[in-house]
Scaffold this motif. Structure first.
Motif, mmCIF file in Angstrom:
data_model
loop_
_atom_site.group_PDB
_atom_site.id
_atom_site.type_symbol
_atom_site.label_atom_id
_atom_site.label_comp_id
_atom_site.label_asym_id
_atom_site.label_seq_id
_atom_site.Cartn_x
_atom_site.Cartn_y
_atom_site.Cartn_z
ATOM 1 N N ALA A 147 1.199 5.920 -5.331
ATOM 2 C CA ALA A 147 0.795 5.269 -4.091
ATOM 3 C C ALA A 147 -0.722 5.124 -4.020
ATOM 4 O O ALA A 147 -1.468 5.979 -4.513
ATOM 5 C CB ALA A 147 1.304 6.051 -2.887
ATOM 6 N N ARG A 148 -1.169 4.041 -3.400
ATOM 7 C CA ARG A 148 -2.589 3.830 -3.125
ATOM 8 C C ARG A 148 -2.877 4.225 -1.679
ATOM 9 O O ARG A 148 -2.024 4.087 -0.793
ATOM 10 C CB ARG A 148 -2.970 2.367 -3.343
ATOM 11 N N HIS A 149 -4.088 4.703 -1.439
ATOM 12 C CA HIS A 149 -4.489 5.149 -0.112
ATOM 13 C C HIS A 149 -5.860 4.558 0.189
ATOM 14 O O HIS A 149 -6.735 4.521 -0.678
ATOM 15 C CB HIS A 149 -4.530 6.676 -0.054
ATOM 16 N N ARG A 150 -6.033 4.102 1.436
ATOM 17 C CA ARG A 150 -7.269 3.406 1.809
ATOM 18 C C ARG A 150 -7.757 3.884 3.165
ATOM 19 O O ARG A 150 -6.971 4.066 4.100
ATOM 20 C CB ARG A 150 -6.999 1.898 1.861
ATOM 21 N N ARG A 168 -1.617 3.417 3.563
ATOM 22 C CA ARG A 168 -0.959 3.737 2.292
ATOM 23 C C ARG A 168 -0.130 2.547 1.829
ATOM 24 O O ARG A 168 0.470 1.838 2.644
ATOM 25 C CB ARG A 168 -0.046 4.951 2.476
ATOM 26 N N MET A 169 -0.075 2.353 0.513
ATOM 27 C CA MET A 169 0.800 1.364 -0.107
ATOM 28 C C MET A 169 1.469 2.039 -1.295
ATOM 29 O O MET A 169 0.792 2.451 -2.237
ATOM 30 C CB MET A 169 0.002 0.143 -0.581
ATOM 31 N N GLY A 170 2.798 2.180 -1.242
ATOM 32 C CA GLY A 170 3.445 2.882 -2.337
ATOM 33 C C GLY A 170 4.935 3.005 -2.137
ATOM 34 O O GLY A 170 5.504 2.468 -1.178
ATOM 35 N N PRO A 171 5.599 3.716 -3.042
ATOM 36 C CA PRO A 171 7.055 3.845 -2.971
ATOM 37 C C PRO A 171 7.503 4.490 -1.660
ATOM 38 O O PRO A 171 7.012 5.569 -1.302
ATOM 39 C CB PRO A 171 7.384 4.763 -4.160
ATOM 40 N N ALA A 183 4.801 -2.973 -1.395
ATOM 41 C CA ALA A 183 3.719 -3.927 -1.606
ATOM 42 C C ALA A 183 2.939 -4.264 -0.343
ATOM 43 O O ALA A 183 2.268 -5.289 -0.290
ATOM 44 C CB ALA A 183 4.288 -5.211 -2.213
ATOM 45 N N ALA A 184 2.991 -3.435 0.675
ATOM 46 C CA ALA A 184 2.250 -3.708 1.905
ATOM 47 C C ALA A 184 1.535 -2.437 2.358
ATOM 48 O O ALA A 184 2.052 -1.329 2.219
ATOM 49 C CB ALA A 184 3.208 -4.189 3.004
#
Length: 285
Positions: A147-150, A168-171, A183-184
């Motif tokens: 997962a990506r975190h921003r 967060r964007m991830g599973p 994907a969001a």
């Protein structure tokens, strides 16, 4: 043995040799992988401690888990003992798109490293896992689950929902059931940098553990972060996700199986007699 030694033994790492971002990451990751997130005491209507020694006794000595106010009290104390100055911040959890702006029922840490760099750290967000992030607009990190975190600065101090937003964007499988789309970007929580008093933490914990609208009053959650995934018991649903592997899911049949999974997969070993008192089994055959 000092409290710090006992804590490091509990999370299974040596004291970091450097008080830097890598050292903070190592401590937080080990904390979340060793000490589960769980709200069993909330569901049993037991008092939730926010005082340092009571939290230490529960999470370290008794080898239990807890929710955010317990985890981050412990992490704050132990980082301070290592020489990482920090203070607790309050946050509004917007994960799962609540219908109205929620109250300040989550906490996290603002850590100031010896070189002056400020980072946010969170050892107690049960919904997902986010590595420490620099307190900077647009800062990003990727966790072991993929997962990506921003972190984004969204407003002025004192404005709603807060000055900063974590996304967060991830599973979705690496969340506590509230995650949706790979994907969001999904909101996690909003916060600001205002000072907090011990009474603020008591109030936030009290609301989160007793108010009829609070999530932890209404559902059973136990989870543990894996180096590459997430394992959880949400109500009577067990799931395990590891990056690159099929998701494992199954319905928990009874309290005996629940106890076994809770001990073996999550790391909380409680007697059947205690777990049988959970509302989870009300009306069960």
């Amino acid at each position: 043995m000092t409290r710090l030694d006992a804590y490091l033994n509990r999370i299974g790492i040596a004291r970091p040799s450097e008080l830097d971002a890598a050292g903070l990451l190592a401590v937080q990751a080990a904390h979340r992988q060793a000490i589960p997130f769980e709200n069993i005491d909330v569901r049993l209507r037991q008092a939730i401690p926010t005082e340092s020694q009571a939290v230490f006794d529960k999470l370290v000595t008794q080898r239990r888990g807890g929710f955010c106010f317990e985890h981050n009290r412990l992490l704050s104390d132990m980082l301070a003992a290592m020489g990482m100055a920090n203070r607790v911040l309050l946050a509004r959890v917007t994960f799962g798109d609540p219908p109205a702006l929620p109250p300040l029922t989550h906490c996290l840490l603002l850590v100031t490293l010896p070189d002056g760099q400020r980072m946010i750290a969170d050892g107690g967000f049960g919904g997902t896992y986010c590595p420490p992030l620099p307190l900077a607009d647009g800062a990003e990190a990727t966790s072991g689950d993929g997962a990506r975190h921003r972190l984004t600065q969204i407003g002025a101090p004192g404005t709603l929902p807060g000055e900063w937003l974590l996304e967060r964007m991830g599973p979705p499988e690496t969340s506590d059931g509230r995650g949706r789309d790979h994907a969001a970007w999904e909101q996690q929580y909003a916060f600001e940098l205002a000072d907090t008093a011990p009474a603020d933490l008591v109030m936030g914990s009290h609301f989160a553990s007793t108010h009829p609208s609070a999530r932890h009053v209404n559902c059973h959650v136990a989870s543990r972060v894996l180096p590459d995934g997430f394992v959880s018991l949400l109500e009577r649903q067990f799931s395990r996700y590891r990056a690159g592997h099929p998701v494992e899911r199954r319905e928990v049949a009874d309290v005996a199986e629940y106890r076994d999974l809770l001990a073996r997969e999550i790391g909380v070993d409680l007697p059947v007699e205690t777990l049988d008192r959970l509302p989870l089994w009300a009306g069960a055959d």
